[in-house]
Design an enzyme around this catalytic site. Structure first.
Site, PDB file in Angstrom:
ATOM      1  N   GLU A 154       0.802  -1.236   0.000  1.00  0.00           N
ATOM      2  CA  GLU A 154       0.000   0.000   0.000  1.00  0.00           C
ATOM      3  C   GLU A 154       0.833   1.283   0.000  1.00  0.00           C
ATOM      4  OE1 GLU A 154      -2.769  -0.296   3.258  1.00  0.00           O
ATOM      5  OE2 GLU A 154      -3.737  -2.080   2.446  1.00  0.00           O
ATOM      6  N   ASN A 194       2.114  -5.231  -3.112  1.00  0.00           N
ATOM      7  CA  ASN A 194       0.724  -5.575  -2.787  1.00  0.00           C
ATOM      8  C   ASN A 194      -0.083  -4.314  -2.476  1.00  0.00           C
ATOM      9  OD1 ASN A 194      -1.279  -7.675  -2.099  1.00  0.00           O
ATOM     10  ND2 ASN A 194      -1.084  -6.936   0.005  1.00  0.00           N
ATOM     11  N   HIS A 234     -10.732  -6.405  -1.158  1.00  0.00           N
ATOM     12  CA  HIS A 234     -11.709  -6.408  -0.058  1.00  0.00           C
ATOM     13  C   HIS A 234     -12.978  -5.772  -0.611  1.00  0.00           C
ATOM     14  CE1 HIS A 234      -8.735  -7.693   2.840  1.00  0.00           C
ATOM     15  NE2 HIS A 234      -7.918  -6.758   2.380  1.00  0.00           N
ATOM     16  N   GLU A 262      -6.063 -10.842  -1.089  1.00  0.00           N
ATOM     17  CA  GLU A 262      -6.843 -10.630   0.144  1.00  0.00           C
ATOM     18  C   GLU A 262      -8.329 -10.552  -0.181  1.00  0.00           C
ATOM     19  OE1 GLU A 262      -5.343  -7.392   2.545  1.00  0.00           O
ATOM     20  OE2 GLU A 262      -3.267  -7.786   1.962  1.00  0.00           O
ATOM     21  N   ASP A 264     -12.084 -10.857   0.186  1.00  0.00           N
ATOM     22  CA  ASP A 264     -13.262 -11.109   1.018  1.00  0.00           C
ATOM     23  C   ASP A 264     -14.399 -10.241   0.487  1.00  0.00           C
ATOM     24  OD1 ASP A 264     -12.535  -8.609   2.120  1.00  0.00           O
ATOM     25  OD2 ASP A 264     -11.923  -9.451   4.036  1.00  0.00           O
TER      26      ASP A 264
HETATM   27  C1  XIL Z   1      -5.706  -6.572   8.605  1.00  0.00           C
HETATM   28  C2  XIL Z   1      -5.992  -7.767   9.500  1.00  0.00           C
HETATM   29  O1  XIL Z   1      -6.932  -8.597   8.871  1.00  0.00           O
HETATM   30  C3  XIL Z   1      -6.488  -7.303  10.840  1.00  0.00           C
HETATM   31  O2  XIL Z   1      -6.617  -8.407  11.734  1.00  0.00           O
HETATM   32  C4  XIL Z   1      -5.536  -6.257  11.437  1.00  0.00           C
HETATM   33  O3  XIL Z   1      -6.084  -5.742  12.622  1.00  0.00           O
HETATM   34  C5  XIL Z   1      -5.283  -5.133  10.457  1.00  0.00           C
HETATM   35  O4  XIL Z   1      -4.834  -5.668   9.235  1.00  0.00           O
HETATM   36  N1  XIL Z   1      -4.707  -4.777   3.943  1.00  0.00           N
HETATM   37  C6  XIL Z   1      -3.684  -5.614   4.313  1.00  0.00           C
HETATM   38  C7  XIL Z   1      -3.858  -6.540   5.461  1.00  0.00           C
HETATM   39  O5  XIL Z   1      -2.657  -5.679   3.611  1.00  0.00           O
HETATM   40  O6  XIL Z   1      -2.668  -6.785   6.151  1.00  0.00           O
HETATM   41  C8  XIL Z   1      -4.915  -6.040   6.415  1.00  0.00           C
HETATM   42  O7  XIL Z   1      -5.107  -7.021   7.413  1.00  0.00           O
HETATM   43  C9  XIL Z   1      -6.191  -5.720   5.676  1.00  0.00           C
HETATM   44  C10 XIL Z   1      -5.956  -4.628   4.654  1.00  0.00           C
END
Ligand code: XIL
Length: 352
Positions: A154, A194, A234, A262, A264
């Site tokens: 990020e 990422n 996400h 990631e 979801d």
């Molecule tokens: C999130 C985790 O899922 C949480 O448990 C934690 O509190 C914060 O981080 N982008 C990312 C991940 O690259 O590492 C993040 O994970 C979600 C957003």
């Protein structure tokens, strides 16, 4: 109560019946497409919940430690000495993966959200030494055990420019440096950038996508050792994110491997969080929209040759960072949701 137990029983029975009929696991369906199927893993859940470990090992052939390899967890104390680091949780997750033959995505070495106060208080030169020591120590610790690292996470702001605070205050070269340090410490690990490119509540983010493409193109032109780009995803059920295949292809055209890192899909509706608090599942229409979105993302990855892995960010609603929004493919009792079936179908026939 009796009704809930019966529902839980029938869902679990449906999964075992499917298995008895020889329905392949998700990982087998993914492998048949040449893909890895992964899940983010919560280290405390893995240690405490036998069902969690069982389903993870049965269904997935890759994992990402959800938090156990983040800077603040691995490097909680100032300095460079061995005592500044704590590998206990991450080592346990890696040992589990190795015992099941699962690949590990290391996540993540450099992220603005894990820039501890003790480091932020140092001078620029000292912070550079801290970051270099961190990357070298962590990557060397896991040398030979990590399939790929999210080296930088990020770094691009939502408007497409590079972020300027946190680790970025070290100057623009910190990204290239981190990749170079990581390559030397474990030449066998693939190195990824990422980031999120769309998601709730943003929707598609064209300026950010262009910014990431510019960054990765420049790194490649400069000869920086970068092998892949991770797209987070996400998402929220029912929203539209544009042509995901074309999105993946735009990155593939830079000559890098792509992972969906990631995934979801939150059920975001006025009633969803309240229903969750009452111990109820989302409505079936919401679960259908969620399933559709999962299928779309997995199908898009399966359709683009450079896309080699899909990792879900949590696989059960029992252990997820977004518990109010039931965002995963198994419910809180490990019964498969419609999204599970949609992932299997998308792997079996990506054009469906
Ligand atoms: C999130 C985790 O899922 C949480 O448990 C934690 O509190 C914060 O981080 N982008 C990312 C991940 O690259 O590492 C993040 O994970 C979600 C957003």
């Amino acid at each position: 109560m009796r009704k809930a137990a019966a529902v839980a029983f029938s869902a679990a029975a449906a999964l075992s019946a499917a298995r008895a009929l020889g329905a392949p696991s998700l990982k087998a369906a993914a492998a048949a497409r040449g893909l890895f199927l992964g899940a983010a893993v919560d280290a405390p859940a893995l240690a405490d919940d036998a069902d969690y470990a069982r389903v993870l090992g049965e269904q997935f052939d890759m994992l990402t430690p959800e938090n156990a390899m983040k800077f603040d967890v691995l490097h909680p104390r100032p300095g460079f000495a061995a005592g500044s680091y704590d590998f206990a949780q991450a080592d346990a997750v890696v040992a589990f993966a190795r015992s099941r033959g699962m690949r590990v995505r290391g996540h993540t070495l450099v992220w603005h959200r894990t820039h501890p106060a003790w480091a932020a208080a140092l001078s620029r030169e000292q912070q550079r030494e801290v970051l270099q020591n961190h990357v070298q120590t962590v990557v060397a610790h896991f040398r030979g055990k990590i399939y790929c690292w999210d080296v930088v996470n990020e770094a691009v702001a939502d408007d497409g420019t590079l972020r300027r605070r946190s680790w970025a205050a070290l100057g623009p070269g910190y990204i290239a440096d981190a990749f170079r340090w990581a390559r030397v410490a474990d030449p066998g690990a693939k190195l990824f950038y990422n980031d999120y490119v769309d998601g709730y509540p943003h929707g598609p983010m064209p300026a950010k996508i262009d910014g990431i493409l510019r960054l990765v193109r420049r790194l490649k032109q400069e000869g920086v050792p970068i092998d892949g780009v991770g797209l987070q995803m996400h998402l929220a059920a029912g929203l539209h994110y544009g042509d995901l295949r074309e999105l993946i292809r735009r990155f593939a055209r830079l000559g890098v491997e792509v992972h969906i890192t990631e995934l979801d899909v939150a059920v975001v509706s006025a009633g969803a969080a309240a229903r969750h608090l009452l111990g109820q599942e989302p409505f079936s229409g919401e679960l259908r929209l969620q399933a559709q979105m999962y299928g779309e993302v997995v199908g898009a990855c399966a359709a683009v040759p450079a896309c080699k892995a899909v990792v879900v960010w949590g696989f059960t609603d029992k252990h997820t960072w977004l518990p109010l929004f039931s965002p995963t493919i198994f419910d809180a009792r490990y019964a498969p949701k419609p999204a599970y079936e949609a992932v299997r179908r998308a792997l079996a026939d990506p054009s469906s």
